[in-house]
Design an enzyme around this catalytic site. Structure first.
Site, PDB file in Angstrom:
ATOM      1  N   LYS A  83       4.152   8.884   9.132  1.00  0.00           N
ATOM      2  CA  LYS A  83       3.839   8.364  10.475  1.00  0.00           C
ATOM      3  C   LYS A  83       4.802   8.847  11.555  1.00  0.00           C
ATOM      4  O   LYS A  83       4.653   9.954  12.069  1.00  0.00           O
ATOM      5  CB  LYS A  83       3.748   6.833  10.423  1.00  0.00           C
ATOM      6  CG  LYS A  83       2.675   6.389   9.398  1.00  0.00           C
ATOM      7  CD  LYS A  83       2.299   4.956   9.519  1.00  0.00           C
ATOM      8  CE  LYS A  83       1.452   4.454   8.382  1.00  0.00           C
ATOM      9  NZ  LYS A  83       0.034   4.367   8.652  1.00  0.00           N
TER      10      LYS A  83
ATOM     11  N   TYR B 141       0.853  -1.188   0.000  1.00  0.00           N
ATOM     12  CA  TYR B 141       0.000   0.000   0.000  1.00  0.00           C
ATOM     13  C   TYR B 141       0.885   1.233   0.000  1.00  0.00           C
ATOM     14  O   TYR B 141       1.837   1.306   0.784  1.00  0.00           O
ATOM     15  CB  TYR B 141      -0.888   0.002   1.252  1.00  0.00           C
ATOM     16  CG  TYR B 141      -1.835   1.178   1.358  1.00  0.00           C
ATOM     17  CD1 TYR B 141      -2.883   1.327   0.461  1.00  0.00           C
ATOM     18  CD2 TYR B 141      -1.692   2.114   2.366  1.00  0.00           C
ATOM     19  CE1 TYR B 141      -3.771   2.404   0.570  1.00  0.00           C
ATOM     20  CE2 TYR B 141      -2.575   3.192   2.486  1.00  0.00           C
ATOM     21  CZ  TYR B 141      -3.609   3.328   1.583  1.00  0.00           C
ATOM     22  OH  TYR B 141      -4.482   4.383   1.697  1.00  0.00           O
TER      23      TYR B 141
ATOM     24  N   ASP C  58       9.265   2.428   0.098  1.00  0.00           N
ATOM     25  CA  ASP C  58       8.233   3.094   0.888  1.00  0.00           C
ATOM     26  C   ASP C  58       8.408   2.672   2.346  1.00  0.00           C
ATOM     27  O   ASP C  58       8.047   1.560   2.735  1.00  0.00           O
ATOM     28  CB  ASP C  58       6.846   2.715   0.359  1.00  0.00           C
ATOM     29  CG  ASP C  58       5.723   3.398   1.134  1.00  0.00           C
ATOM     30  OD1 ASP C  58       5.993   3.961   2.222  1.00  0.00           O
ATOM     31  OD2 ASP C  58       4.576   3.356   0.658  1.00  0.00           O
TER      32      ASP C  58
END
Ligand code: PMP
Length: 446
Positions: free
Chosen positions: A269, A146, A241
């Site tokens: 995050k 994702y 990522d």
């Protein structure tokens, strides 16, 4: 029913009236596990509390950012101090420069960083930059990985897109999706075939070097090395990522742990310490193709926001203290051991399974056999089993991710007591999950 419970119920009804599904992000609606999602009110340390006053040991950690737990005093202080001096300038601020330097110090291959307000924006920016820099159109991603919800990347994605059972999304034009190739993880032969066919058309390959959005699919280092070699050979750029793994599994994420140098890294995050921050980073010659120096446009009113930068900076400062990653490793290992005891059928009750773990990232898998390294190796039966586990754990005060395909995060705020509680509740809840929980209909997660 108590007055407070009715208050909570009322809020959920209002949420559903005012927002699609009552949420601002789909997985929060508990569609994959059933039941009513509690509405949260407070988080302190390793605990979250809902509007009905019920507390839970939190293993979601806001999906990754809260590596220091909720409301860490040093982060709060930094945020309060920054907020008193202004919430946003729309101009470069001092904390932004400091955070940029600190991030780059963790990823020595990179000399420039561009801040965004989310991981989605960071990955979206990387795609545009890669296309702009290479003059090529095609991109490649992996099944179950994702990279946020931008059009080009919402093809066979993990995370919420996966639990909804929709590999893609309505509203993404076929013409755009057709520019994205999707490969299985852990499969060098498939990689080689694609590069042979159209290696010269590929601008960018994106991968979560520690795929954590379709369970935790730990990759063989040889696979990642082959990917690096093939992209370099064909002039395609490689993006790691690290929105989840960056600052989480090591200060320099999987880039540090694997020793493989990608062309671009995205983080998010943790880098925002609980505030909305993402970033893309890479070598100067590539990154300087971004506006204002180069022709690739990218921008953001709230990018580099002083309060968010302060939260990120305070978080990275705490993470730089000695022993933090060792502590996270210890706590992660303790929780994994507890869960493994339960899943190895201690007492002969409940569903069997195993735990995948890297440091403080854990994935309890309610499936026998070796740990999967690709999405197609996950048995679709894990979803109903996990749903049954989730409901029972929640009732007993354990806040697990509301999906079989999402991981659990441990923070430095989880002491041994919290970890042992999380292990005990998991075991009790698991004992009530039938080993032969209903097999799913033909709804494979892929
Ligand atoms: N990449 C990865 C690996 C992620 O896990 C996520 C979010 N979970 C994103 C990108 C998107 O980040 P955001 O939700 O901040 O847009």
């Amino acid at each position: 029913m108590s007055e407070e419970l009715r208050a909570g119920d009322g809020l959920l009804r209002r949420a559903r009236r005012a927002m699609p599904g009552g949420v601002s992000s789909p997985v929060r609606a508990f569609g994959a596990v059933g039941g009513e999602p509690p509405i949260l009110m407070r988080g302190h340390g390793a605990t979250v509390t809902d509007v009905d006053g019920r507390s839970y040991v939190d293993l979601v950690g806001s999906w990754g950012p809260l590596i220091l737990g909720h409301a860490h005093p040093a982060v709060l202080e930094a945020v309060e101090r920054a907020a008193r001096d202004g919430l946003t300038f729309g101009a470069t601020c001092a904390a932004e420069v400091e955070l940029a330097e600190r991030v780059l110090a963790r990823f020595p291959f990179a000399q420039r960083v561009r801040f965004t307000s989310s991981g989605t924006e960071a990955c979206m920016t990387a795609v545009r930059l890669a296309r702009g820099a290479t003059g090529r159109r095609r991109i490649v991603k992996f099944e179950g990985c994702y990279h946020g919800h931008s059009d080009a990347l919402l093809v066979k994605a993990g995370s919420g897109a996966l639990t909804l059972g929709r590999p893609s999304s309505a509203g993404v034009p076929d013409e755009l999706a057709a520019l994205t190739d999707v490969l299985p993880l852990d499969d060098e032969a498939a990689l080689e075939r694609l590069f042979e066919q159209r290696g010269r058309e590929i601008a960018l390959v994106l991968i979560e070097p520690l795929p954590a959005n379709a369970g935790l699919l730990v990759q063989r280092p040889e696979f990642l090395r082959r990917l690096r070699a093939l992209t370099a050979q064909h002039g395609a750029l490689l993006l790691f990522d690290e929105v989840i793994s960056g600052f989480r599994v090591a200060p320099g994420g999987m880039t540090q742990l694997t020793g493989i140098t990608p062309d671009l890294v995205t983080v998010g995050k943790i880098v925002g310490g609980g505030m909305p921050v993402g970033a893309v980073l890479g070598p100067a010659d590539l990154m300087d193709r971004l506006a204002p120096l180069g022709p690739v446009y990218q921008a953001g009113t709230l990018s580099g926001n002083p309060v968010a930068m302060a939260a990120g900076l305070a978080t990275l400062e705490q993470l730089a203290r000695p022993g933090v990653y060792e502590r996270l490793e210890q706590l992660g290992a303790r929780l994994a051991a507890g869960w493994e005891r339960a899943l190895s059928g201690g007492g002969g009750k409940g569903a069997a399974g195993a735990v995948a773990r890297v440091g403080s990232v854990l994935w309890p898998l309610l499936q026998r056999g070796p740990l999967p390294r690709a999405l197609h190796a996950i048995d679709a039966g894990v979803a109903p089993r996990y749903a049954a586990l989730h409901r029972r754990a929640l009732q007993r005060g354990l806040w697990l991710a509301p999906s079989a395909y999402e991981v659990a995060f441990v923070s430095t705020a989880h002491d041994e007591a919290a970890i042992d509680r999380a292990a005990d509740v998991f075991a009790e809840a698991l004992a009530a999950v039938p080993a032969d929980a209903p097999e799913p209909r033909a709804e494979a997660p892929a």
